[in-house]
Design a protein around this motif. Structure first.
Motif, PDB file in Angstrom:
ATOM      1  N   SER A 113       0.803  -1.224   0.000  1.00 20.51           N
ATOM      2  CA  SER A 113       0.000   0.000   0.000  1.00 20.51           C
ATOM      3  C   SER A 113       0.831   1.266   0.000  1.00 20.51           C
ATOM      4  O   SER A 113       0.337   2.342  -0.344  1.00 20.51           O
ATOM      5  CB  SER A 113      -0.918   0.004   1.234  1.00 20.51           C
ATOM      6  OG  SER A 113      -1.730  -1.149   1.276  1.00 20.51           O
ATOM      7  N   MET A 117       0.261   5.050  -1.984  1.00 20.33           N
ATOM      8  CA  MET A 117      -0.093   6.163  -1.092  1.00 20.33           C
ATOM      9  C   MET A 117       0.643   7.433  -1.481  1.00 20.33           C
ATOM     10  O   MET A 117       0.072   8.530  -1.465  1.00 20.33           O
ATOM     11  CB  MET A 117       0.253   5.811   0.359  1.00 20.33           C
ATOM     12  CG  MET A 117      -0.701   4.854   1.029  1.00 20.33           C
ATOM     13  SD  MET A 117      -0.128   4.405   2.708  1.00 20.33           S
ATOM     14  CE  MET A 117      -0.459   5.930   3.615  1.00 20.33           C
ATOM     15  N   TYR A 118       1.931   7.288  -1.843  1.00 18.55           N
ATOM     16  CA  TYR A 118       2.770   8.454  -2.113  1.00 18.55           C
ATOM     17  C   TYR A 118       3.342   8.463  -3.522  1.00 18.55           C
ATOM     18  O   TYR A 118       4.187   9.295  -3.837  1.00 18.55           O
ATOM     19  CB  TYR A 118       3.891   8.526  -1.074  1.00 18.55           C
ATOM     20  CG  TYR A 118       3.356   8.795   0.313  1.00 18.55           C
ATOM     21  CD1 TYR A 118       3.009  10.075   0.703  1.00 18.55           C
ATOM     22  CD2 TYR A 118       3.144   7.745   1.202  1.00 18.55           C
ATOM     23  CE1 TYR A 118       2.488  10.327   1.964  1.00 18.55           C
ATOM     24  CE2 TYR A 118       2.619   7.985   2.466  1.00 18.55           C
ATOM     25  CZ  TYR A 118       2.297   9.267   2.836  1.00 18.55           C
ATOM     26  OH  TYR A 118       1.765   9.515   4.088  1.00 18.55           O
ATOM     27  N   ALA A 207      -4.418   0.329  -1.760  1.00 18.30           N
ATOM     28  CA  ALA A 207      -4.497   1.733  -2.153  1.00 18.30           C
ATOM     29  C   ALA A 207      -5.859   2.320  -1.802  1.00 18.30           C
ATOM     30  O   ALA A 207      -5.967   3.433  -1.281  1.00 18.30           O
ATOM     31  CB  ALA A 207      -4.221   1.886  -3.640  1.00 18.30           C
ATOM     32  N   PHE A 210      -5.893   2.762   2.119  1.00 19.13           N
ATOM     33  CA  PHE A 210      -4.967   3.668   2.784  1.00 19.13           C
ATOM     34  C   PHE A 210      -4.853   5.059   2.167  1.00 19.13           C
ATOM     35  O   PHE A 210      -4.532   6.025   2.887  1.00 19.13           O
ATOM     36  CB  PHE A 210      -3.567   3.037   2.835  1.00 19.13           C
ATOM     37  CG  PHE A 210      -3.420   1.998   3.908  1.00 19.13           C
ATOM     38  CD1 PHE A 210      -3.353   2.354   5.239  1.00 19.13           C
ATOM     39  CD2 PHE A 210      -3.355   0.645   3.588  1.00 19.13           C
ATOM     40  CE1 PHE A 210      -3.222   1.398   6.245  1.00 19.13           C
ATOM     41  CE2 PHE A 210      -3.221  -0.308   4.573  1.00 19.13           C
ATOM     42  CZ  PHE A 210      -3.149   0.065   5.914  1.00 19.13           C
ATOM     43  N   LYS A 211      -5.075   5.215   0.853  1.00 19.22           N
ATOM     44  CA  LYS A 211      -4.866   6.529   0.238  1.00 19.22           C
ATOM     45  C   LYS A 211      -5.753   7.633   0.849  1.00 19.22           C
ATOM     46  O   LYS A 211      -5.307   8.778   0.930  1.00 19.22           O
ATOM     47  CB  LYS A 211      -5.059   6.448  -1.284  1.00 19.22           C
ATOM     48  CG  LYS A 211      -3.885   5.839  -2.001  1.00 19.22           C
ATOM     49  CD  LYS A 211      -4.048   5.862  -3.520  1.00 19.22           C
ATOM     50  CE  LYS A 211      -3.823   7.257  -4.067  1.00 19.22           C
ATOM     51  NZ  LYS A 211      -3.783   7.249  -5.563  1.00 19.22           N
ATOM     52  N   VAL A 214      -4.041   9.905   3.411  1.00 21.67           N
ATOM     53  CA  VAL A 214      -2.998  10.844   3.012  1.00 21.67           C
ATOM     54  C   VAL A 214      -3.584  12.220   2.731  1.00 21.67           C
ATOM     55  O   VAL A 214      -2.961  13.230   3.011  1.00 21.67           O
ATOM     56  CB  VAL A 214      -2.256  10.317   1.769  1.00 21.67           C
ATOM     57  CG1 VAL A 214      -1.232  11.316   1.269  1.00 21.67           C
ATOM     58  CG2 VAL A 214      -1.602   8.967   2.074  1.00 21.67           C
TER      59      VAL A 214
END
Length: 214
Positions: A113, A117-118, A207, A210-211, A214
């Protein structure tokens, strides 16, 4: 089970998104900053860095709230963060290298993940559940660049409600499996409790979960 169903099932068991959204704005930004700090510094923010972000300059209440909500995992003293899902300083089977830093992910799904995320390149060094054989995966954002010794890796998720911190309970049952045959054997016909994902499916699942943090 499709990806959206998997995301919602995990939300029902570990509602990180809802917990973050329920935080005061200042604490929600602290949580995001702790996550970013893993990517930028290879570690979570230290208490003195958090103190500089909060009204009154006292990190203890911020860390207590984040720890009580299981958004971060604290050390034994309760005074410093050692992890924030999906990343941790604690030793796990899932070593992650990103932007020149090395730390660990809490589970196989978490490891996959971090890159989306980034939108970073991430190298994962882990091992297959059951056999203990090493597996290496390189990602760029949502894409699997390479996987050794085979791209036939599966991710198994044994669904369960966390007992205490999820990092010490349900995360232990989200694992890499050598291939489809090994995954089917581990699942043992229990499709209600255990779901098997391909690498690409697991990336989309992680993704999606967890995204939003952010």
């Amino acid at each position: 089970m499709n990806i959206e169903q998997a995301i919602e099932r995990l939300h029902s068991q570990l509602p990180l998104r809802d917990r973050q959204q329920a935080l005061p704005t200042e604490l929600a930004e602290v949580h995001r900053a702790i996550l970013r700090s893993f990517i930028e510094q290879g570690r979570p923010l230290k208490s003195q860095e958090i103190a500089a972000m909060v009204t009154g300059g006292d990190a203890s209440e911020a860390l207590k709230r984040l720890g009580d909500d299981d958004l971060v995992v604290l050390d034994r003293t309760g005074k410093e963060a050692v992890g924030a899902y999906p990343m941790t300083l604690s030793d796990t089977p899932h070593r992650v290298m990103v932007a020149g830093h090395s730390f660990h992910a809490m589970c196989a799904l978490d490891a996959l993940s971090i890159a989306p995320m980034y939108d970073k390149e991430v190298r994962i060094e882990s091992r297959y559940h059951v056999t203990g054989e090493p597996v290496t995966i390189v990602q760029q954002g949502m894409n699997i660049v390479e996987a050794h010794p085979s791209r036939d890796v599966r991710v198994g998720v044994h669904w369960q409600n966390p007992c205490g911190a999820a990092a010490h309970s349900m995360c232990l049952e989200m694992v890499f499996l050598r291939d489809a045959d090994a995954a089917a054997k581990w699942q043992g016909g229990d499709a209600d409790s255990i779901t098997i994902f391909t690498l690409e499916e697991a990336v989309a699942f992680g993704a999606g979960f967890f995204k939003p943090l952010v």
